[in-house]
Design a protein around this motif. Structure first.
Motif, PDB file in Angstrom:
ATOM      1  N   ARG A 228       0.836  -1.209   0.000  1.00 36.70           N
ATOM      2  CA  ARG A 228       0.000   0.000   0.000  1.00 36.70           C
ATOM      3  C   ARG A 228       0.872   1.261   0.000  1.00 36.70           C
ATOM      4  O   ARG A 228       0.560   2.229  -0.680  1.00 36.70           O
TER       5      ARG A 228
ATOM      6  N   ASN B  39      -7.594  -0.873  -3.846  1.00 39.07           N
ATOM      7  CA  ASN B  39      -9.011  -1.133  -3.632  1.00 39.07           C
ATOM      8  C   ASN B  39      -9.176  -2.189  -2.543  1.00 39.07           C
ATOM      9  O   ASN B  39      -8.208  -2.591  -1.892  1.00 39.07           O
ATOM     10  N   ASP B  40     -10.390  -2.647  -2.326  1.00 39.58           N
ATOM     11  CA  ASP B  40     -10.657  -3.599  -1.251  1.00 39.58           C
ATOM     12  C   ASP B  40      -9.914  -4.909  -1.505  1.00 39.58           C
ATOM     13  O   ASP B  40     -10.024  -5.515  -2.576  1.00 39.58           O
TER      14      ASP B  40
END
Length: 201
Positions: free
Chosen positions: A151, A162-163
């Motif tokens: 990340r 995203n998820d």
């Protein structure tokens, strides 16, 4: 990979031997939407002689869609020079409509080509252009302990995560500018983190 796109529509007018050339030039990402603009222009200038068009959707070096229409002018004298100028200037996601009011003097094919190209050139000079960088969708597969690192690296390359999907590994979809992807991919691979490119957005 990046290219220029217009920020908003502009309308300019040029004249050649008393023929008026009114050019609408603006951002277009959908052919159907462009045809709706053309219908609107036709209704605004119902007594015009011609409404010639050029359309480039996507990267001008390899467009998803490109087309030109002479709308009754001699073949290749209007739409094609309009299209060629847009491609030469490296402008994508753009449509141009040149409306002509005949001034009583025939221009000949060469004169028409110059006039239609000139009409689009005048509009390009007035238009505000910005650089468009396509986005890449990718997926990273990493261990739980590596997720925060992925990340962080993605954000460093102007991307977003995203998820995530969690199983024995973390499947993390990411999106970032296409010109940032090679460097991020190299960093991830150097750290032993698997990643793959999905379909370009």
């Amino acid at each position: 990979m990046s290219y220029q796109i217009p920020c908003s529509p502009v309308v300019t007018e040029t004249e050649e031997k008393k023929s008026r050339f009114i050019c609408w030039l603006g951002p277009v990402t959908d052919k159907a939407a462009f045809l709706r603009v053309l219908e609107k222009v036709r209704s605004e200038y119902p007594d015009a002689s011609h409404h010639c068009t050029a359309l480039v959707i996507g990267n001008p070096s390899n467009p998803d869609t490109m087309q030109a229409d002479d709308d009754g002018e001699p073949g290749g004298s209007a739409g094609r020079p309009m299209l060629e100028l847009l491609l030469k200037q490296g402008v994508g996601n753009v449509g141009a409509i040149v409306t002509r009011y005949f001034g009583g003097t025939k221009l000949g094919v060469g004169g028409l080509m110059r006039a239609y190209r000139g009409a689009v050139g005048a509009a390009l000079q007035q238009a505000e252009l910005k650089t468009f960088i396509p986005l890449i969708n990718a997926e990273v597969c990493c261990d739980f302990s590596e997720e925060s690192r992925v990340r962080f690296l993605t954000s460093q390359h102007l991307g977003s995560c995203n998820d995530a999907a969690y199983s024995d590994k973390v499947q993390l979809p990411i999106q970032l500018p296409a010109d940032q992807w090679p460097a991020l991919k190299a960093q991830l691979q150097a750290e032993g983190i698997a990643c793959k490119t999905l379909e370009p957005h």
